[in-house]
Design a protein around this motif. Structure first.
Motif: not given
Length: 391
Positions: A140-155
């Motif tokens: 779950y962390a393997l896919f969730g952490i990149p998604l979270m950082f993508l949201v952080l970069t976009d926002m």
């Protein structure tokens, strides 16, 4: 025609706004769905696990009972010895023994755990116990952490745009105020007259048509045919490059008559929006002191509100908790008693992490500039001075 063009313009502006917001909404919606799916998964796996009394737990209970019986009525004599023994005994205890899985791993508790996983906060008070839960947590962390950082970069791009525009408007307003104070009426009027004269002298020359280009090149007939063809071909390409943008009326006619022709342009714009993620953050240039002030105000607002539902916190403790959370340190020494409020608090954490991320990015850029200056200064000092030898 005016009545029919206005609804078309309204529809086009709505579609433009929709396709501009679409990438940002996709990232946020994906993160929300990912968090809810993880909450359902972990609440089912960890919440329904069987509680078995291990041999270590039974030994702990026997030792605790022995210490309780050993304690005499005269508490003053054996108080220090009892505290030492009880501390040593509880150091060997596993916190899982005192947790009810159904209460800890409810849907909201599991959602709280998922948010601490992909935000990399990891308080440490909630963690998977079963072997399957540990494996799924890693996946779950393997896919969730990149998604979270993508949201952080976009926002972060949105926040960077808002901050940069606000800062630039503030600087413009400040410069206008200073200019109005320093500039007198006569000098300002002279400057405006000079500007108006300079603007009136500007002549906008429209690009020549292809026939005008060919007529102007009458001397080319005397040259060889192959060289003339090459130059004509280059002029035609230059002419076409100048008129790459289509006319507005034609695009309106294509959009209204056959929307399929403009669909490719819409898709390309959406792809360009995805490709531009992180570009605004790279162009951000505001003072680092301003970002520190924004972080301080942002944390102070939450520290003033958080003690209203977390009664074990005061302002200082809440300020410490928010700072440790937004910087993703997450010691776990300060815990939330009501995980349900974490749903409202999670939006604050995501925006706050973006602000801290922007501040860290600005600090990183300042450090790189400082290192460059130090290295160049040291290199200039170590370079041997040029010696001039007599001829």
């Amino acid at each position: 025609m005016a009545t029919t063009s206005q609804p078309l313009r309204g529809k086009m502006t709505c579609k433009k706004i929709f396709w501009a917001v679409f990438p940002h909404a996709c990232f946020i919606l994906s993160l929300v769905i990912y968090a809810f799916l993880g909450a359902l998964m972990f609440s089912h796996i960890e919440g329904n696990r069987e509680v078995t009394l291990s041999e270590e737990y039974r030994t702990f209970l026997r030792n605790l009972t022995y210490l309780a019986r050993k304690l005499s009525d005269n508490m003053t004599e054996n108080e220090k010895m009892f505290k030492k023994d009880i501390h040593e005994l509880f150091d060997t205890a596993d916190p899982v023994w005192f947790i009810n899985p159904e209460e800890r791993w409810s849907f909201f508790g599991s959602l709280f755990f998922c948010c601490t996983v992909f935000t990399t906060v990891g308080y440490g008070n909630t963690y998977p116990v079963t072997r399957l839960g540990k494996y799924l947590c890693m996946l779950y962390a393997l896919f969730g952490i990149p998604l979270m950082f993508l949201v952080l970069t976009d926002m972060g791009d949105i926040l960077a745009t808002v901050l940069s525009k606000s800062y630039n408007e503030f600087r413009k307003l400040q410069s206008k105020i200073l200019a109005s104070k320093l500039c007198s009426g006569s000098t300002c009027s002279k400057r405006n007259e000079l500007k108006s004269r300079a603007q009136s002298k500007i002549v906008i020359n429209e690009p020549l048509t292809i026939m005008e280009v060919l007529r102007s090149q009458s001397g080319m007939k005397r040259r060889l045919v192959k060289y003339r063809n090459v130059e004509l071909f280059e002029m035609l390409i230059a002419r076409e490059n100048e008129n790459t943008q289509p006319a507005r009326n034609k695009s309106m006619e294509r959009w209204s008559s056959c929307p399929e022709l403009a669909r490719g342009k819409t898709v390309s714009r959406v792809i360009e929006n995805f490709d531009k993620i992180g570009k605004e953050l790279e162009k951000l240039d505001v003072p680092i002191v301003l970002m520190v002030l924004v972080i301080f105000v942002y944390i102070s607002c939450a520290a003033a509100i958080l003690p209203n539902w977390e009664k074990n916190m005061d302002f200082q403790e809440a300020f410490y908790f928010c700072f440790i959370t937004l910087t993703t340190i997450g010691f776990g020494d300060t815990k939330l008693e009501h995980p349900k409020f974490f749903l409202f608090f999670s939006l604050y954490i995501i925006i706050g992490m973006e602000i801290v991320f922007i501040a860290f990015k600005l600090g990183q850029d300042r450090l790189i500039v400082l290192y460059k200056k130090v290295i160049s200064f040291c290199a200039e000092k170590k370079m041997p001075s040029k010696k001039i030898y007599p001829k």
